[in-house]
Design a protein around this motif. Sequence first.
Motif, PDB file in Angstrom:
ATOM      1  N   LEU A  73       0.852  -1.182   0.000  1.00  0.00           N
ATOM      2  CA  LEU A  73       0.000   0.000   0.000  1.00  0.00           C
ATOM      3  C   LEU A  73       0.891   1.235   0.000  1.00  0.00           C
ATOM      4  O   LEU A  73       1.817   1.331   0.811  1.00  0.00           O
ATOM      5  N   PHE A  74       0.613   2.180  -0.866  1.00  0.00           N
ATOM      6  CA  PHE A  74       1.505   3.333  -0.986  1.00  0.00           C
ATOM      7  C   PHE A  74       1.415   4.249   0.243  1.00  0.00           C
ATOM      8  O   PHE A  74       2.334   5.004   0.529  1.00  0.00           O
ATOM      9  N   PHE A  75       0.309   4.177   1.008  1.00  0.00           N
ATOM     10  CA  PHE A  75       0.148   5.065   2.148  1.00  0.00           C
ATOM     11  C   PHE A  75       0.474   4.402   3.486  1.00  0.00           C
ATOM     12  O   PHE A  75       0.317   5.006   4.538  1.00  0.00           O
ATOM     13  N   SER A  76       0.933   3.134   3.459  1.00  0.00           N
ATOM     14  CA  SER A  76       1.303   2.458   4.701  1.00  0.00           C
ATOM     15  C   SER A  76       2.427   1.471   4.433  1.00  0.00           C
ATOM     16  O   SER A  76       2.264   0.522   3.661  1.00  0.00           O
ATOM     17  N   LYS A  77       3.570   1.669   5.092  1.00  0.00           N
ATOM     18  CA  LYS A  77       4.718   0.791   4.887  1.00  0.00           C
ATOM     19  C   LYS A  77       4.478  -0.605   5.467  1.00  0.00           C
ATOM     20  O   LYS A  77       4.978  -1.597   4.951  1.00  0.00           O
ATOM     21  N   GLU A  78       3.716  -0.677   6.546  1.00  0.00           N
ATOM     22  CA  GLU A  78       3.547  -1.944   7.256  1.00  0.00           C
ATOM     23  C   GLU A  78       2.458  -2.826   6.667  1.00  0.00           C
ATOM     24  O   GLU A  78       2.517  -4.044   6.769  1.00  0.00           O
ATOM     25  N   ASP A  79       1.451  -2.211   6.082  1.00  0.00           N
ATOM     26  CA  ASP A  79       0.278  -2.966   5.660  1.00  0.00           C
ATOM     27  C   ASP A  79       0.326  -3.346   4.180  1.00  0.00           C
ATOM     28  O   ASP A  79       0.986  -2.697   3.374  1.00  0.00           O
ATOM     29  N   ARG A  80      -0.422  -4.412   3.854  1.00  0.00           N
ATOM     30  CA  ARG A  80      -0.500  -4.896   2.487  1.00  0.00           C
ATOM     31  C   ARG A  80      -1.949  -5.278   2.194  1.00  0.00           C
ATOM     32  O   ARG A  80      -2.781  -5.313   3.101  1.00  0.00           O
ATOM     33  N   PHE A  81      -2.232  -5.543   0.916  1.00  0.00           N
ATOM     34  CA  PHE A  81      -3.567  -6.022   0.569  1.00  0.00           C
ATOM     35  C   PHE A  81      -3.452  -7.211  -0.365  1.00  0.00           C
ATOM     36  O   PHE A  81      -2.462  -7.371  -1.089  1.00  0.00           O
ATOM     37  N   MET A  82      -4.450  -8.070  -0.326  1.00  0.00           N
ATOM     38  CA  MET A  82      -4.446  -9.272  -1.143  1.00  0.00           C
ATOM     39  C   MET A  82      -4.532  -8.923  -2.625  1.00  0.00           C
ATOM     40  O   MET A  82      -5.286  -8.035  -3.016  1.00  0.00           O
ATOM     41  N   ARG A  83      -3.744  -9.598  -3.428  1.00  0.00           N
ATOM     42  CA  ARG A  83      -3.839  -9.411  -4.874  1.00  0.00           C
ATOM     43  C   ARG A  83      -5.180  -9.962  -5.350  1.00  0.00           C
ATOM     44  O   ARG A  83      -5.521 -11.122  -5.104  1.00  0.00           O
ATOM     45  N   PHE A  84      -5.959  -9.120  -6.031  1.00  0.00           N
ATOM     46  CA  PHE A  84      -7.315  -9.517  -6.407  1.00  0.00           C
ATOM     47  C   PHE A  84      -7.347 -10.685  -7.396  1.00  0.00           C
ATOM     48  O   PHE A  84      -8.323 -11.426  -7.442  1.00  0.00           O
ATOM     49  N   ASP A  85      -6.254 -10.857  -8.148  1.00  0.00           N
ATOM     50  CA  ASP A  85      -6.239 -11.971  -9.096  1.00  0.00           C
ATOM     51  C   ASP A  85      -6.012 -13.314  -8.391  1.00  0.00           C
ATOM     52  O   ASP A  85      -6.045 -14.364  -9.027  1.00  0.00           O
ATOM     53  N   LYS A  86      -5.806 -13.274  -7.063  1.00  0.00           N
ATOM     54  CA  LYS A  86      -5.551 -14.504  -6.306  1.00  0.00           C
ATOM     55  C   LYS A  86      -6.742 -14.920  -5.432  1.00  0.00           C
ATOM     56  O   LYS A  86      -6.618 -15.824  -4.606  1.00  0.00           O
ATOM     57  N   TRP A  87      -7.901 -14.278  -5.630  1.00  0.00           N
ATOM     58  CA  TRP A  87      -9.035 -14.589  -4.771  1.00  0.00           C
ATOM     59  C   TRP A  87      -9.488 -16.041  -4.897  1.00  0.00           C
ATOM     60  O   TRP A  87     -10.022 -16.624  -3.944  1.00  0.00           O
ATOM     61  N   ARG A  88      -9.235 -16.643  -6.050  1.00  0.00           N
ATOM     62  CA  ARG A  88      -9.643 -18.041  -6.241  1.00  0.00           C
ATOM     63  C   ARG A  88      -8.878 -18.991  -5.309  1.00  0.00           C
ATOM     64  O   ARG A  88      -9.343 -20.107  -5.040  1.00  0.00           O
ATOM     65  N   LEU A  89      -7.699 -18.557  -4.834  1.00  0.00           N
ATOM     66  CA  LEU A  89      -6.952 -19.394  -3.893  1.00  0.00           C
ATOM     67  C   LEU A  89      -7.739 -19.609  -2.603  1.00  0.00           C
ATOM     68  O   LEU A  89      -7.683 -20.686  -1.998  1.00  0.00           O
ATOM     69  N   ILE A  90      -8.465 -18.568  -2.188  1.00  0.00           N
ATOM     70  CA  ILE A  90      -9.280 -18.699  -0.977  1.00  0.00           C
ATOM     71  C   ILE A  90     -10.349 -19.756  -1.190  1.00  0.00           C
ATOM     72  O   ILE A  90     -10.551 -20.648  -0.354  1.00  0.00           O
ATOM     73  N   LYS A  91     -11.031 -19.670  -2.323  1.00  0.00           N
ATOM     74  CA  LYS A  91     -12.074 -20.645  -2.644  1.00  0.00           C
ATOM     75  C   LYS A  91     -11.498 -22.060  -2.703  1.00  0.00           C
ATOM     76  O   LYS A  91     -12.062 -23.012  -2.133  1.00  0.00           O
ATOM     77  N   LYS A  92     -10.357 -22.185  -3.346  1.00  0.00           N
ATOM     78  CA  LYS A  92      -9.721 -23.495  -3.500  1.00  0.00           C
ATOM     79  C   LYS A  92      -9.369 -24.102  -2.138  1.00  0.00           C
ATOM     80  O   LYS A  92      -9.712 -25.264  -1.846  1.00  0.00           O
ATOM     81  N   HIS A  93      -8.707 -23.313  -1.293  1.00  0.00           N
ATOM     82  CA  HIS A  93      -8.283 -23.820   0.014  1.00  0.00           C
ATOM     83  C   HIS A  93      -9.474 -24.102   0.930  1.00  0.00           C
ATOM     84  O   HIS A  93      -9.477 -25.088   1.670  1.00  0.00           O
ATOM     85  N   MET A  94     -10.475 -23.247   0.891  1.00  0.00           N
ATOM     86  CA  MET A  94     -11.633 -23.440   1.766  1.00  0.00           C
ATOM     87  C   MET A  94     -12.485 -24.628   1.329  1.00  0.00           C
ATOM     88  O   MET A  94     -13.060 -25.337   2.159  1.00  0.00           O
ATOM     89  N   ASP A  95     -12.559 -24.877   0.034  1.00  0.00           N
ATOM     90  CA  ASP A  95     -13.310 -26.045  -0.439  1.00  0.00           C
ATOM     91  C   ASP A  95     -12.646 -27.344   0.023  1.00  0.00           C
ATOM     92  O   ASP A  95     -13.311 -28.354   0.225  1.00  0.00           O
ATOM     93  N   VAL A  96     -11.327 -27.300   0.201  1.00  0.00           N
ATOM     94  CA  VAL A  96     -10.610 -28.471   0.715  1.00  0.00           C
ATOM     95  C   VAL A  96     -10.769 -28.561   2.231  1.00  0.00           C
ATOM     96  O   VAL A  96     -11.028 -29.630   2.788  1.00  0.00           O
ATOM     97  N   PHE A  97     -10.630 -27.425   2.926  1.00  0.00           N
ATOM     98  CA  PHE A  97     -10.697 -27.404   4.389  1.00  0.00           C
ATOM     99  C   PHE A  97     -12.115 -27.676   4.907  1.00  0.00           C
ATOM    100  O   PHE A  97     -12.307 -28.294   5.956  1.00  0.00           O
ATOM    101  N   LYS A  98     -13.122 -27.189   4.177  1.00  0.00           N
ATOM    102  CA  LYS A  98     -14.539 -27.365   4.529  1.00  0.00           C
ATOM    103  C   LYS A  98     -14.838 -26.888   5.957  1.00  0.00           C
ATOM    104  O   LYS A  98     -15.162 -27.676   6.857  1.00  0.00           O
TER     105      LYS A  98
END
Length: 414
Positions: A73-98
């Motif tokens: 994030l350009f306005f915070s050195k410490e913080d970051r945000f999730m890359r939006f093109d990687k949102w499918r990783l959440i779906k993939k991992h959660m479908d396995v974890f259930k």
Amino acid sequence: MRIAMFSDAYFPRINGVSVSVKSYADELTKLGHEVCVICLEYTEEQQRSSLFDEKSSDKKSPFKIIRIPSAGLFFSKEDRFMRFDKWRLIKKHMDVFKPDVIHINSEWTIGYFGAIYAHHRRIPLVFTFHTMWEDYLSNYVSFLPEFSLRKIGKSVVKFYLKRADVIIAPTPRISSVVHHYGIEKQAEILPTGIPDSKLAYNSKRAKRINTALFSKFPELKGKRILLFVGRIVKEKNLSFLYDVLEKVQKSVPNTALLFVGGGPYLEELQELSCKMGLSSSVFFTGYMQGKDLVYFYRLADVFVFPSKTDTQGLVTIEAMLCGLPAVAIGEMGTIDVMQGDHGGFMVDDSVEHFSDKVCELLLDENLHAKKSAEAKEWGKQWKISKLTPNLVKCYEKAVNIRISKNKEYNYANN
């Protein structure tokens, strides 16, 4: 129970949210639950600067940790945000974890996709309202007017409050904000607990840490120490302590101020100490590992907490559990933690009042001993072993609410 905890803040990013997530994940695992923390990847530089070895820590973790690629994030050195093109990783991992329940601990990209996944899979959703973003955003974003930032912060939080099956508030004060936002649901009060392991003390390690501290800062030896522990950020009102120190030194000349922690305001705060002629009385350790904080609490004479924005102030509780009396400004989380003068003194936003109470503790040995014993006893109610069963009850409540909602949904769509 399989529990997925979503958080945009997690180690090596150190703040109250990351501490809360890890503490409860550890304790839930001990109780036999299966926990998965979904959080952000951090840069190697951040890992080094916080003395945190991400890979070894993740591998040693008793619960599963899933890191999602992120960007800065350009306005915070410490913080970051999730890359939006990687949102499918959440779906993939959660479908396995259930997961049986999803617990959202932050309001930004990770939290958002966690809430969306819960909605589409019709999974029970628990949301902890950790941060008053309508008060905090102005400390991070300077290019928008404050009234706009307050509106944005409020809207972001309301998104989760409306969708959660169960809302958790760490303090009664935050719970009242839920109703102020127009949400009819009753929030469950559940503060972040303090693990016993975080306060474990080893005399040999204490000697090594003290030797290293006094070797680095020989001027500190023999001083009466006022201690602040936490992130060094502007919103914690830390420059207030310089005025306090100057006043205290008039009555107790051999008093020093020790900051333990790092953050984006560190350099500016160091420069300010030089400008005020306090460089020989103010010391900065930078980031320290959580397991080593106990040695600083044990070394100091008074814990000083000037923040007016912290929703909890976990460090105040840690200090009290170590028998270190606290002097803190009675606003936000401090009101709920100290509830008056328990374990020290809760004062108004006044340098004079704050300084007077610090001096009383430094000059009156009997008062100091009394407040030290009081602090230890008062802090016990925040031990995580006592609080985690209440979190499990929140999850069970969310499951029951979701079962009823799903029945209504199925009936309406058949």
